[in-house]
Design a protein around this motif. Structure first.
Motif, PDB file in Angstrom:
ATOM      1  N   ALA A  60      12.702 -21.037 -17.458  1.00 11.01           N
ATOM      2  CA  ALA A  60      12.290 -20.397 -16.205  1.00 11.01           C
ATOM      3  C   ALA A  60      10.809 -20.029 -16.176  1.00 11.01           C
ATOM      4  CB  ALA A  60      13.129 -19.147 -15.967  1.00 11.01           C
ATOM      5  N   GLY A  61      10.116 -20.140 -17.293  1.00 12.48           N
ATOM      6  CA  GLY A  61       8.718 -19.715 -17.335  1.00 12.48           C
ATOM      7  C   GLY A  61       7.735 -20.862 -17.226  1.00 12.48           C
ATOM      8  N   GLU A  62       6.503 -20.574 -17.593  1.00 12.04           N
ATOM      9  CA  GLU A  62       5.416 -21.554 -17.595  1.00 12.04           C
ATOM     10  C   GLU A  62       5.615 -22.520 -18.763  1.00 12.04           C
ATOM     11  OE1 GLU A  62       1.656 -23.102 -16.386  1.00 12.04           O
ATOM     12  OE2 GLU A  62       2.767 -21.503 -15.430  1.00 12.04           O
ATOM     13  N   ARG A 101      11.579 -29.068 -11.154  1.00 14.47           N
ATOM     14  CA  ARG A 101      11.855 -27.637 -11.230  1.00 14.47           C
ATOM     15  C   ARG A 101      10.596 -26.909 -10.771  1.00 14.47           C
ATOM     16  NH1 ARG A 101      15.823 -30.022 -12.160  1.00 14.47           N
ATOM     17  NH2 ARG A 101      17.333 -29.773 -13.828  1.00 14.47           N
ATOM     18  N   ASP A 104       7.623 -21.060 -12.177  1.00 15.96           N
ATOM     19  CA  ASP A 104       7.650 -19.642 -11.797  1.00 15.96           C
ATOM     20  C   ASP A 104       6.233 -19.095 -11.702  1.00 15.96           C
ATOM     21  OD1 ASP A 104      10.369 -19.804 -11.851  1.00 15.96           O
ATOM     22  OD2 ASP A 104      10.664 -18.421 -13.523  1.00 15.96           O
ATOM     23  N   GLY A 105       5.957 -18.383 -10.632  1.00 15.10           N
ATOM     24  CA  GLY A 105       4.678 -17.727 -10.458  1.00 15.10           C
ATOM     25  C   GLY A 105       3.569 -18.633  -9.936  1.00 15.10           C
ATOM     26  N   ASP A 106       3.850 -19.924  -9.719  1.00 13.16           N
ATOM     27  CA  ASP A 106       2.833 -20.843  -9.200  1.00 13.16           C
ATOM     28  C   ASP A 106       3.491 -21.811  -8.221  1.00 13.16           C
ATOM     29  OD1 ASP A 106       0.741 -22.515  -8.618  1.00 13.16           O
ATOM     30  OD2 ASP A 106       0.186 -22.891 -10.697  1.00 13.16           O
TER      31      ASP A 106
END
Length: 126
Positions: A60-62, A101, A104-106
């Motif tokens: 789920a992250g970078e 996908r 997240d955050g971008d």
């Protein structure tokens, strides 16, 4: 969250749901290699597939995959943040829709396992 097709379309990507493909964009240094700063160099060449060895669809992250943008402007902006003042090229790539996908955050970036470089859009000098 909507479907991946809805997310990509809303972000400006060209999606071909019949063939299950999406066109995304990638800014790459002039030598054709990204990811050196992460210890995972990836080669990008017209007509060839680039593959991320660390892809994790559940992450789920970078990180954990190739990062591409649904728009040319997003790819150029992302490239400028990673490689300021460095000559580069902008590629159009095709990616299986099932692999995409969101990052997240971008919202300007999507990640995938592999992408085939289909067209050189432009090159620029630093």
């Amino acid at each position: 969250m909507g479907s991946m097709t809805d997310l990509l379309t809303a972000a400006g990507a060209r999606v071909d749901p019949v063939n299950g493909l999406v066109n995304l964009y990638k800014g790459v240094p002039a030598d054709g290699v990204t990811g050196r700063q992460y210890g995972r160099p990836i080669s990008w060449t017209l007509g060839m597939a680039s593959i991320a060895g660390d892809y994790d669809p559940g992450w789920a992250g970078e990180g954990r995959g190739l990062h591409l943008s649904p728009t040319r402007a997003g790819a150029v902006d992302h490239y400028g943040r990673l490689y300021p003042g460095t000559a580069g090229v902008l590629y159009e790539c095709v990616v299986p829709l099932s692999q995409c996908r969101p990052v997240d955050g971008d919202p300007s970036q999507f990640r995938c396992h592999w992408a085939t470089v289909t067209r050189l859009i432009e090159s620029w000098v630093a």
